[in-house]
Design a protein around this motif. Structure first.
Motif, short mmCIF file in Angstrom:
data_model
loop_
_atom_site.label_atom_id
_atom_site.label_comp_id
_atom_site.label_asym_id
_atom_site.label_seq_id
_atom_site.Cartn_x
_atom_site.Cartn_y
_atom_site.Cartn_z
N ASP A 153 4.11 -14.92 7.81
CA ASP A 153 2.29 -14.87 7.98
C ASP A 153 1.49 -15.73 9.00
O ASP A 153 0.64 -14.58 9.90
CB ASP A 153 2.20 -15.85 6.62
N HIS A 154 2.56 -17.03 9.77
CA HIS A 154 1.96 -17.26 11.25
C HIS A 154 1.59 -16.06 12.48
O HIS A 154 1.00 -16.22 12.32
CB HIS A 154 2.44 -17.92 11.23
N LYS A 155 3.08 -15.32 12.02
CA LYS A 155 2.67 -14.19 13.04
C LYS A 155 2.07 -12.91 13.09
O LYS A 155 0.75 -12.93 13.75
CB LYS A 155 4.17 -13.72 13.53
N ARG A 156 1.73 -12.59 11.77
CA ARG A 156 1.07 -11.44 10.95
C ARG A 156 -0.33 -11.87 11.43
O ARG A 156 -1.58 -11.18 11.87
CB ARG A 156 1.27 -10.58 10.10
N ARG A 157 -0.67 -13.53 10.89
CA ARG A 157 -2.47 -13.86 11.20
C ARG A 157 -3.04 -13.49 12.32
O ARG A 157 -4.20 -13.53 12.96
CB ARG A 157 -2.31 -15.01 10.68
N VAL A 158 -1.71 -14.01 13.48
CA VAL A 158 -2.44 -14.27 14.45
C VAL A 158 -2.23 -13.04 15.32
O VAL A 158 -3.73 -12.80 16.36
CB VAL A 158 -1.48 -15.13 15.71
N TYR A 159 -1.66 -12.06 15.15
CA TYR A 159 -1.86 -10.61 15.67
C TYR A 159 -2.83 -10.10 15.19
O TYR A 159 -3.97 -9.61 16.17
CB TYR A 159 -0.74 -10.22 14.70
N TYR A 160 -3.38 -10.05 14.09
CA TYR A 160 -4.95 -9.24 13.78
C TYR A 160 -6.24 -10.68 14.36
O TYR A 160 -6.88 -9.61 14.59
CB TYR A 160 -4.29 -9.82 12.16
N ARG A 161 -5.50 -11.73 13.79
CA ARG A 161 -6.55 -12.55 15.06
C ARG A 161 -7.26 -11.78 16.51
O ARG A 161 -8.07 -11.68 17.04
CB ARG A 161 -6.90 -13.64 14.56
N PHE A 162 -5.48 -11.50 17.39
CA PHE A 162 -6.01 -11.56 18.81
C PHE A 162 -6.46 -9.93 18.86
O PHE A 162 -7.60 -10.17 19.62
CB PHE A 162 -4.72 -11.66 19.37
N TYR A 163 -6.08 -8.68 17.88
CA TYR A 163 -6.45 -7.53 18.27
C TYR A 163 -7.69 -7.31 17.41
O TYR A 163 -8.69 -6.17 18.32
CB TYR A 163 -5.21 -6.71 17.86
N THR A 164 -8.32 -8.01 16.69
CA THR A 164 -9.52 -8.19 15.59
C THR A 164 -10.72 -9.01 15.83
O THR A 164 -11.83 -8.46 15.84
CB THR A 164 -9.49 -7.58 14.20
N ARG A 165 -10.30 -10.13 16.35
CA ARG A 165 -11.42 -11.49 15.96
C ARG A 165 -11.52 -11.59 14.95
O ARG A 165 -12.44 -12.28 14.97
CB ARG A 165 -12.57 -11.17 17.44
N ARG A 166 -10.99 -11.52 13.96
CA ARG A 166 -11.37 -11.83 12.65
C ARG A 166 -9.56 -12.47 12.25
O ARG A 166 -8.79 -12.65 12.56
CB ARG A 166 -11.85 -10.40 11.90
N LYS A 167 -10.27 -13.35 10.51
CA LYS A 167 -9.20 -13.91 10.27
C LYS A 167 -8.82 -13.14 9.11
O LYS A 167 -9.61 -12.70 8.15
CB LYS A 167 -10.19 -15.34 8.71
N TRP A 168 -7.11 -13.40 9.27
CA TRP A 168 -6.41 -12.09 8.30
C TRP A 168 -6.00 -12.66 6.83
O TRP A 168 -6.54 -13.93 6.68
CB TRP A 168 -5.31 -12.34 8.71
N GLY A 169 -6.69 -12.31 5.75
CA GLY A 169 -7.06 -12.28 4.71
C GLY A 169 -7.88 -12.59 4.72
O GLY A 169 -8.36 -12.91 3.41
N ASP A 170 -9.55 -12.85 5.74
CA ASP A 170 -10.91 -13.00 4.44
C ASP A 170 -11.29 -11.99 3.74
O ASP A 170 -11.45 -11.03 4.48
CB ASP A 170 -11.44 -12.84 5.94
N TYR A 171 -11.87 -12.14 2.66
CA TYR A 171 -12.12 -11.08 1.74
C TYR A 171 -14.16 -10.15 2.42
O TYR A 171 -13.37 -8.97 1.76
CB TYR A 171 -12.53 -12.13 0.42
N HIS A 172 -14.20 -11.37 3.29
CA HIS A 172 -14.51 -10.02 4.24
C HIS A 172 -14.22 -8.32 3.89
O HIS A 172 -15.20 -7.65 4.56
CB HIS A 172 -16.03 -10.50 4.79
N ASP A 173 -12.77 -8.29 5.09
CA ASP A 173 -12.65 -7.20 5.74
C ASP A 173 -12.31 -6.37 4.29
O ASP A 173 -11.78 -5.07 4.98
CB ASP A 173 -11.52 -7.66 7.02
N TYR A 174 -12.23 -6.46 3.22
CA TYR A 174 -11.73 -5.76 2.65
C TYR A 174 -12.29 -5.71 1.33
O TYR A 174 -13.48 -6.24 0.72
CB TYR A 174 -10.51 -7.00 1.86
N ASN A 175 -12.55 -4.26 0.72
CA ASN A 175 -12.87 -3.93 -0.47
C ASN A 175 -12.38 -4.55 -2.16
O ASN A 175 -13.07 -4.55 -3.43
CB ASN A 175 -13.10 -3.01 -0.78
N MET A 176 -11.06 -4.95 -1.87
CA MET A 176 -10.48 -5.24 -3.13
C MET A 176 -9.27 -6.20 -2.76
O MET A 176 -9.01 -6.08 -1.55
CB MET A 176 -9.59 -4.34 -3.77
N MET A 177 -9.27 -6.95 -3.23
CA MET A 177 -8.49 -8.78 -2.82
C MET A 177 -7.26 -8.65 -4.37
O MET A 177 -8.28 -8.81 -5.14
CB MET A 177 -8.15 -9.59 -2.21
#
Length: 198
Positions: A153-177
């Motif tokens: 989870d940590h590695k995926r979270r850091v990867y997402y943050r690095f390439y998007t400058r966003r927080k992985w799993g933030d509801y603002h980025d998705y239409n459905m959770m």
């Protein structure tokens, strides 16, 4: 129905299976391993290397603390950056070809930046449920298995943050959770199909 469905997911939440079943029911292509295979062909890296570096951060904390964009000359030769760029191109190509389901690899962000309409979903589950789901796939038990999931989870979270400058799993980025541990994978599939109007 929107052209493309993206599935982001916590490791072990069943996001791959959910995405595959959604694609099957909608009779549209499903892209997960296919992205890896094409990236292998284009990059010359091994399948194992792509799988480990194509969605999980291997960057140092020093690099992660910088604000330079991923494609600046500072990181031009970094293998992970090369893989990201290749996968970005593959994801955009798949999305431009027609309706499909794409799993992971910042696909929701990539398509947004490319002005390609997509329906973006995040699949989660509590860590105990995820441990049950992957118990037969990894040779770990108990606390070691929980720690393994937390590291992924940590590695995926850091990867997402690095390439998007966003927080992985933030509801603002998705239409459905959806919580697959709470409602089950089959119900997740039903809810996704219902939400996109099929």
């Amino acid at each position: 129905m929107k052209k493309v469905i993206t599935i982001s997911r916590e490791f072990g939440s069943g996001g791959h299976d959910i995405g595959m079943e959604v694609a099957k029911r909608l009779n549209i292509p499903f892209y997960d391993q296919e992205i890896v295979d094409k990236a292998v062909a284009e990059s010359g890296f091994t399948k194992e290397f792509i799988e480990e570096h194509g969605e999980y951060s291997t960057l140092s904390s020093v690099l992660l603390g910088t604000s330079a964009p991923f494609d600046s000359y500072y990181y031009a030769e970094d293998p992970q950056d090369k893989i990201f760029k290749i996968q970005r191109r593959i994801i955009k190509k798949f999305a431009q070809e027609g309706p499909c389901v794409i799993v992971g690899r910042c696909s929701n962000y990539i398509l947004e930046q490319a002005d390609i309409d997509s329906f973006d979903i995040f699949i989660k589950a509590d860590i105990e449920k995820r441990a049950e789901n992957v118990a037969d796939r990894v040779e770990l038990k108990g606390d070691e298995l929980i720690k393994f999931l937390q590291r992924r989870d940590h590695k995926r979270r850091v990867y997402y943050r690095f390439y998007t400058r966003r927080k992985w799993g933030d509801y603002h980025d998705y239409n459905m959770m959806l919580d697959s541990g709470m409602i089950g994978k089959d119900k997740c599939v039903d809810m996704i199909i219902s939400a996109i109007g099929e």
